[in-house]
Design an enzyme around this catalytic site. Structure first.
Site, PDB file in Angstrom:
ATOM      1  N   HIS A  19      19.082   7.734  10.335  1.00 29.57           N
ATOM      2  CA  HIS A  19      18.869   7.503   9.139  1.00 29.57           C
ATOM      3  C   HIS A  19      19.811   8.136   8.161  1.00 29.57           C
ATOM      4  CE1 HIS A  19      14.966   7.390  11.160  1.00 29.57           C
ATOM      5  NE2 HIS A  19      14.748   6.530  10.212  1.00 29.57           N
ATOM      6  N   LYS A  26      20.762  -0.466  33.924  1.00 24.69           N
ATOM      7  CA  LYS A  26      20.835  -1.954  33.713  1.00 24.69           C
ATOM      8  C   LYS A  26      22.379  -2.481  33.905  1.00 24.69           C
ATOM      9  CE  LYS A  26      16.196  -3.042  32.895  1.00 24.69           C
ATOM     10  NZ  LYS A  26      15.070  -3.026  31.709  1.00 24.69           N
ATOM     11  N   LYS A  44      24.259   6.305  39.373  1.00 24.84           N
ATOM     12  CA  LYS A  44      22.900   6.488  38.720  1.00 24.84           C
ATOM     13  C   LYS A  44      22.344   4.978  38.391  1.00 24.84           C
ATOM     14  CE  LYS A  44      20.916   8.738  35.081  1.00 24.84           C
ATOM     15  NZ  LYS A  44      20.573   8.619  33.623  1.00 24.84           N
ATOM     16  N   CYS A  80      20.824  12.910  10.784  1.00 24.86           N
ATOM     17  CA  CYS A  80      20.356  12.127  11.804  1.00 24.86           C
ATOM     18  C   CYS A  80      21.078  10.798  11.785  1.00 24.86           C
ATOM     19  CB  CYS A  80      18.775  12.017  11.429  1.00 24.86           C
ATOM     20  SG  CYS A  80      18.041  10.441  12.161  1.00 24.86           S
ATOM     21  N   CYS A 113      12.650   9.727  11.285  1.00 27.43           N
ATOM     22  CA  CYS A 113      12.041   9.548  12.521  1.00 27.43           C
ATOM     23  C   CYS A 113      10.791  10.185  13.003  1.00 27.43           C
ATOM     24  CB  CYS A 113      13.027  10.283  13.674  1.00 27.43           C
ATOM     25  SG  CYS A 113      14.645   9.979  13.403  1.00 27.43           S
ATOM     26  N   HIS A 115       9.810   0.924  37.496  1.00 26.78           N
ATOM     27  CA  HIS A 115      10.969   0.906  38.011  1.00 26.78           C
ATOM     28  C   HIS A 115      10.827   1.441  39.495  1.00 26.78           C
ATOM     29  CE1 HIS A 115      12.278   5.024  37.531  1.00 26.78           C
ATOM     30  NE2 HIS A 115      12.072   4.782  36.194  1.00 26.78           N
ATOM     31  N   HIS A 119       9.575   5.142  39.963  1.00 24.04           N
ATOM     32  CA  HIS A 119       8.352   5.005  39.982  1.00 24.04           C
ATOM     33  C   HIS A 119       7.751   4.716  41.478  1.00 24.04           C
ATOM     34  CE1 HIS A 119       8.737   4.166  35.443  1.00 24.04           C
ATOM     35  NE2 HIS A 119       8.751   5.433  35.851  1.00 24.04           N
TER      36      HIS A 119
HETATM   37  N1  MSP Z   1       4.917  11.364  32.278  1.00 25.78           N
HETATM   38  C1  MSP Z   1       5.439  12.252  33.064  1.00 25.78           C
HETATM   39  C2  MSP Z   1       4.942  12.753  34.175  1.00 25.78           C
HETATM   40  C3  MSP Z   1       3.595  13.602  33.649  1.00 25.78           C
HETATM   41  S1  MSP Z   1       2.941  14.052  35.184  1.00 25.78           S
HETATM   42  C4  MSP Z   1       1.506  15.059  34.645  1.00 25.78           C
HETATM   43  C5  MSP Z   1       6.858  11.620  33.598  1.00 25.78           C
HETATM   44  N2  MSP Z   1       6.966  10.245  33.675  1.00 25.78           N
HETATM   45  S2  MSP Z   1       8.153   9.312  34.378  1.00 25.78           S
HETATM   46  O1  MSP Z   1       7.825   7.988  33.983  1.00 25.78           O
HETATM   47  O2  MSP Z   1       9.479   9.790  33.908  1.00 25.78           O
HETATM   48  O3  MSP Z   1       8.199   9.504  35.746  1.00 25.78           O
HETATM   49  C6  MSP Z   1       8.846  10.717  36.491  1.00 25.78           C
HETATM   50  C7  MSP Z   1       8.649  10.472  37.884  1.00 25.78           C
HETATM   51  O4  MSP Z   1       9.042   9.158  38.437  1.00 25.78           O
HETATM   52  C8  MSP Z   1       9.716  11.350  38.752  1.00 25.78           C
HETATM   53  O5  MSP Z   1       8.976  12.678  38.882  1.00 25.78           O
HETATM   54  C9  MSP Z   1       9.427  10.637  40.086  1.00 25.78           C
HETATM   55  O6  MSP Z   1       8.208  10.770  40.779  1.00 25.78           O
HETATM   56  C10 MSP Z   1       9.740   9.201  39.284  1.00 25.78           C
HETATM   57  N3  MSP Z   1      11.133   8.689  39.649  1.00 25.78           N
HETATM   58  C11 MSP Z   1      11.914   8.282  38.684  1.00 25.78           C
HETATM   59  N4  MSP Z   1      13.216   7.911  38.964  1.00 25.78           N
HETATM   60  C12 MSP Z   1      13.454   8.566  40.064  1.00 25.78           C
HETATM   61  C13 MSP Z   1      14.706   8.531  40.816  1.00 25.78           C
HETATM   62  N5  MSP Z   1      15.775   8.016  40.442  1.00 25.78           N
HETATM   63  N6  MSP Z   1      14.374   9.060  41.991  1.00 25.78           N
HETATM   64  C14 MSP Z   1      13.349   9.703  42.504  1.00 25.78           C
HETATM   65  N7  MSP Z   1      12.219   9.640  41.787  1.00 25.78           N
HETATM   66  C15 MSP Z   1      12.113   8.638  40.628  1.00 25.78           C
HETATM   67  O7  MSP Z   1       7.923  12.480  33.798  1.00 25.78           O
END
Ligand code: MSP
Length: 641
Positions: free
Chosen positions: A153, A306, A303, A150, A136, A19, A22
């Protein structure tokens, strides 16, 4: 010569598609790596995916495929979006890859052997006690239970005591604190540093390094009945990817001899700023130099979700704006590092103002005048033009300033430095009135103005290259420049373009967008996104919908709304109210007592001022609507799959 630069993003969970959150971090890291490269530094940019753990195993099960098949599918989606966004990573780490697994096994072994400064074992075995739901297959907290059960379940979880291995975090915390205070480990921005120091003042416990009941993970080397805690596994990616287990030379170069920077949002601060340094110390490895934790953003003030209609799929945004403008728009919404708001409803307006009007227009007006007056060939420079000294001074300062901003993670400022040059050149153009110079036959002055503007464009093509690599390469082609001069050094000299070079701007760099059309399109996302038989969804999308059997306890008409009935239902967790559009097909008496199927995990909505906590399924035949009922005597709350 500065040392090499090694930058990482978090590795993203693959239980969902990529998304815009990321994309935000990944674009930022890409811009930084590219900027350091044009400044002459060697850079290594790492990103990847976090693929183990219960959440992912559950998502795979819901999708009806094996864990690895599920991961492969979503990893491909991440890679595809990164390709579409021109993310030029040097390595893509997957926690399910053999190379990574080998590194996790190695760090586990090393930590298992390690002793803390006071001679205690870093890894020790102890008992973990918790509430375990067999259905779970996971431990649950009291908070997650409804009436002690839970909710999925309807069972009371068992009190379970399992043997776990613990990591002696407490032994490392004083040293971590010292290193943060001395600046040896830089946590940035300062607000995040204070947050970590605040955490260090609390009583943090050791953490459990393994899980006995989780199956989808890396088995412990010293006890294969358990798998490594996902964060132990995930954090190790930063070293597995650069050869910790299999390439000493590469590992030394990027981990020991480089400026190591971990980039992420503030959500994963504790793991990175405390657990990871402790793990590295236990493994006898140096700590990274910097961790930069940027803020969290909302979209259009709320926030991103969807159901609220403000979810931005990076692929949609790229389709609408192209990769470069998407990168630009995302990184210029608010100062990098802070929390902020992505004003998606203003994207078109901002695109038109910054890119089409300011930058695109400068390119086209300068290019067109060169085409008409100089046959499309670069005219000679000229000194002594009014305003030229100021423009030159600003331009010569810009590369140094922009790079300083990048070094200090002020990415939006760095981009603004480039755009300010564009604005200054447009002002210079307006004030020197080249169209009047052309009319009056003042060819020398006219050429001088156009040459100076092309110089600004050339320098901008370098400064904005890290954020908009394709468009800036296109611009350079228009100016007949090749990649050998795409360096920050070349941005620091004025009068660098060859007289007589071909200048060809026949295609607009940033075509204007129709604001009205886009706004209308945005106003009806629900309709255009409706799913029909040809519009296929992923099975994982379906897995997100929780369907339950419910019984209708009571029903009444909603005043002033012919189609609506207000229903009280029991979907296994007590009384719940929903509003259903079935009043033209069922009287309250006909529906009460019926077993129906409801979507149980919908966010509450307010319909005609009445709260509704779900939806019931119905099918249509012609104009008649029939509620869907279960075939069999199923209790309320029974899951439908
Ligand atoms: N898998 C773990 C990270 C492990 S690193 C050793 C994780 N993954 S995550 O898919 O949840 O990604 C989190 C990261 O996505 C955040 O730290 C940031 O970099 C990015 N973001 C996700 N949503 C975001 C916002 N709404 N705003 C800013 N960054 C966003 O946590």
């Amino acid at each position: 010569m500065s040392k090499p630069f090694y930058i990482t993003t978090p590795i993203y969970y693959v239980n969902d598609r990529p998304h815009i959150g990321h994309a935000y971090t990944t674009i930022a890291a890409d811009m930084m790596a590219r900027f350091h490269r044009i400044a002459g530094r060697e850079a290594f940019f790492l990103t990847g995916t976090d693929e183990h753990g219960t959440k992912i195993a559950e998502a795979a099960e819901a999708a009806g495929v094996s864990e690895i098949e599920f991961c492969d599918g979503n990893v491909a989606k991440f890679k595809d979006v990164w390709t579409k966004l021109d993310i030029k990573y040097d390595y893509f780490v997957r926690t399910t890859s053999e190379r990574h697994l080998e590194a996790v096994r190695k760090i586990l072994d090393v930590m298992r052997e390690a002793k803390s400064d006071d001679g205690q074992e870093v890894v020790y075995s102890d008992f973990y006690e918790g509430l375990y739901c067999k259905g779970c297959e996971k431990f649950m907290t009291e908070k997650e239970l409804v009436d002690g059960k839970c909710s999925d379940h309807q069972t009371v979880p068992e009190k379970v005591k399992e043997k776990n291995y613990f990591f002696r975090l407490t032994a490392f915390l004083p040293t971590i604190k010292e290193k943060i205070e001395s600046g040896e480990l830089q946590i940035l921005p300062d607000e995040r540093r204070r947050e970590v120091l605040g955490l260090l003042n609390q009583d943090l416990p050791d953490f459990s390094l393994s899980r006995e009941r989780v199956k989808w993970g890396v088995p412990l080397t010293f006890d294969p009945s358990q798998v490594a805690y996902v964060w132990i596994d995930a954090l190790s990616n930063y070293i597995s990817a650069i050869g910790y287990a299999d390439n000493e030379t590469e590992f030394k170069k990027w981990w020991y001899d480089s400026e190591v920077v971990h980039l992420m949002a503030k959500d994963i601060l504790k793991f990175h700023c405390l657990y990871w340094p402790a793990m590295l110390m236990a493994a006898g490895l140096p700590l990274p130099e910097k961790m930069f934790l940027h803020g969290y953003f909302t979209v259009n003030g709320t926030k991103m979700s969807k159901s609220l209609g403000n979810f931005i799929d990076p692929v949609d945004m790229i389709e609408e704006f192209g990769s470069d403008s998407t990168r630009y728009l995302l990184l210029t919404q608010y100062p990098f590092g802070l929390d902020g708001d992505i004003q998606a409803n203003r994207f078109v307006i901002q695109y038109n103002s910054d890119l089409a009007n300011d930058l695109g227009n400068l390119v086209s007006r300068v290019g067109k005048m060169i085409a008409v007056n100089f046959n499309g060939k670069m005219p000679s420079p000229s000194s002594g033009l009014a305003g030229m000294q100021d423009l030159m001074k600003l331009t010569e300062r810009a590369p140094g300033e922009a790079y300083e901003h990048v070094k200090h993670f002020r990415l939006s400022h760095a981009i603004a430095t480039g755009l300010n040059l564009v604005k200054a050149a447009n002002k210079f153009f307006d004030e020197t009135k080249p169209w009047v110079l052309a009319r009056e036959g003042k060819t020398k002055e006219l050429g001088g103005v156009l040459y100076a503007c092309c110089e600004v464009l050339r320098i901008v093509s370098i400064l904005l290259y890290p954020v908009m690599p394709n468009k800036m390469s296109e611009l350079r082609k228009m100016l007949s420049l090749d990649d050998s001069t795409l360096t920050l050094d070349h941005a620091a000299t004025f009068f660098d373009q060859a007289v007589g070079a071909t200048i060809d701007v026949s295609e607009p760099l940033f075509p204007r967008k129709d604001v009205k059309k886009k706004t209308e399109a945005k106003a009806k996302p629900a309709k255009s996104k409706q799913v029909n038989d040809d519009n296929l969804i992923d099975i994982s999308d379906f897995g997100k919908v929780k369907l339950k059997v419910a019984v209708v306890l009571s029903a009444e008409k909603v005043e002033g709304a012919d189609r609506l009935l207000k229903l009280q239902i029991d979907a296994g967790k007590g009384k719940k109210q929903i509003v259903a559009g079935i009043a033209e097909h069922y009287t309250p008496e006909q529906i009460v007592g019926k077993k129906v199927i409801v979507v149980a995990n919908l966010k509450p909505a307010v319909i005609r001022g009445i709260e509704s906590n779900g939806m019931l399924l119905a099918a249509k035949k012609g104009k008649k609507l029939f509620v869907v009922t279960p075939d069999g005597d199923l209790p309320p709350g029974a899951g439908v799959s």
